[in-house]
Enzyme design. Sequence first.
Site, PDB file in Angstrom:
ATOM      1  N   LYS A  24       0.744  -1.104   0.021  1.00 21.01           N
ATOM      2  CA  LYS A  24       0.013  -0.191   0.015  1.00 21.01           C
ATOM      3  C   LYS A  24       0.800   1.228  -0.008  1.00 21.01           C
ATOM      4  O   LYS A  24       1.628   1.555   0.995  1.00 21.01           O
ATOM      5  CB  LYS A  24      -0.968  -0.168   1.234  1.00 21.01           C
ATOM      6  N   CYS A  43      13.443  11.587   6.267  1.00 23.25           N
ATOM      7  CA  CYS A  43      13.512  11.307   7.767  1.00 23.25           C
ATOM      8  C   CYS A  43      14.811  11.237   8.300  1.00 23.25           C
ATOM      9  O   CYS A  43      15.036  11.641   9.543  1.00 23.25           O
ATOM     10  CB  CYS A  43      12.917   9.843   8.042  1.00 23.25           C
ATOM     11  N   GLU A  57       9.099  16.584  15.626  1.00 22.77           N
ATOM     12  CA  GLU A  57       9.458  16.284  14.178  1.00 22.77           C
ATOM     13  C   GLU A  57       8.574  17.399  13.272  1.00 22.77           C
ATOM     14  O   GLU A  57       7.438  17.240  13.594  1.00 22.77           O
ATOM     15  CB  GLU A  57       9.070  15.151  13.680  1.00 22.77           C
ATOM     16  N   GLU A  81      10.084   1.612  10.533  1.00 23.39           N
ATOM     17  CA  GLU A  81      10.931   2.968  10.098  1.00 23.39           C
ATOM     18  C   GLU A  81      10.316   4.174  10.315  1.00 23.39           C
ATOM     19  O   GLU A  81       9.458   4.673   9.456  1.00 23.39           O
ATOM     20  CB  GLU A  81      11.517   2.662   8.756  1.00 23.39           C
TER      21      GLU A  81
END
Length: 490
Positions: free
Chosen positions: A181, A290, A394, A256
């Site tokens: 997906k 990231c 973040e 991750e």
Amino acid sequence: MELPNGGVNVQPLRNFINGVFVPAVSGSLMDTTNPATGEVITQLPLSKAEDVALATQAACNALPGWKSTTLEERIEWLEKIADVLEEKSEDIARLETLDTGKPISLSRRVDAYRSVANFRFFAEHATELPNLQYEANGAVNHVHRSPVGCVGLITPWNLPLYLLSWKVAPALLMGNTIVAKPSEMTPLTANLLAETMAELGLPHGVFNLVHGLGPDVGQAIVEHPDIQAISFTGGTATGRIVAATAAPMFKKLSLELGGKNATVLLDDAPLDSIMDDLVRASFTNSGQVCLAGSRILVHNAIYDEFEQRFVEAVNALVVGDPQDEQTQMGAVISRDHQSKVESYITLGLEEGGRVIAGGTSAQVPFPNLPSQGAFIRPTVIAGLPISCRTATEEIFGPVVTLHRFNDEDEAVAMVNATDYGLAGSVWTASANRGHAFAQRMDSGIVWVNTWLNRDLRTPFGGVKQSGVGREGGLWSMNFFSELTNVCVQR
Ligand code: TXE
């Protein structure tokens, strides 16, 4: 008629299940838009659990045949896929830029290149898997490797095919069948991968692709009882939901997740030669990587000189139309994400910071860019405490915060003062000093005097809220296989 979307005409997408392209059972569709212009690119299926069930059934049916192929046959498949993707490199780049708003030069250099490299890498390194045998107590222990089975791969919008291929290649190589997906915001290159599988005649059901929203399609993949492992790349908040669903089902899980990475300049950092690297580490893909360095910690002795040079280099970045070859920074992924990122710039001011480059688009309009494009100038905020929200949460956009430190112990404490632990970089005239400092950082990956230098054999992943597990080289091949130890008494 001049096609919209940079001349790329994209037909409505469909799911790829059991070797054929099909609409969602419900027939529902959703738009996907070009973040640089706000134009609708095309539609994708708004799939539900019923579509995931069909894809999983196809994957289960294909599993006996696929797991019975030899490693050599699967290596050949990876090489054929790499060859076709390589022929389609320019299509990959143009679709990635259309979907994400990233500069075409970046899509070519990073996304298209690495999507091909991922398949080639695992084909080339498959035979490095050790044949394990242990002898003791009058017996020989044979460690046999087999596929996990049907695996679920869920990927984010920032590096769409780069990250999908990073999972598909080792999963196929180890004999698994796949239900994948992609992010609903960036479906185009996942569709190109499915087209490639169809063109090559990959056995039906080995690779299945289901488009749709995370809570519908992603959740259905994670909770489907016939999917034995989940490899997820995305935000920490979503990773928490995935883990909560998968853990009670004892599924293998690779997460991750997010990061708040530190770029550390020791007092002997060679400013004359590293500024371009520091700007790259901060603003590649508009900071939507990231691994990007979003906090820059600088020794007091060189801080003022650094700040002046960094602001000059950041302001020189060419922000513009992603289709333009000269553009170095394009749009962020969506207007919603633009609002989220800009809210952090505002928060930074509220927390006492000084915006010394860039700022919210309201303050820094772009006269020659589409008004509905999701553009933000590269932004630098100085003077914030290391513990404030802007410096610990973040942002995942073109915003970095600058911080001073007086000695290495203070720098280590600042580096580790977040809930994340994915990556970081250290800049110093002495590689040994940088290596020693790197080992004090709570991170999965640290670069010394470089950034994003990637050897695909190395373990990739983070600690704390940056994830669980490692991918890359043998770590990927081990994740996508199960081991059985057979002990034979002599
Ligand atoms: O993530 P999301 P995004 C992280 C990066 C940032 C985020 C951005 O730090 O935080 O990814 O990507 C699906 N059950 N990384 O916004 O929202 C969703 O549809 C199952 C880290 O896309 O988490 C999408 O396909 N799936 C990374 C995927 O999850 C669900 C490198 C990711 O979506 C779901 C790149 C649910 N309930 C980005 N909800 C690294 N560490 O390498 C959503 N999804």
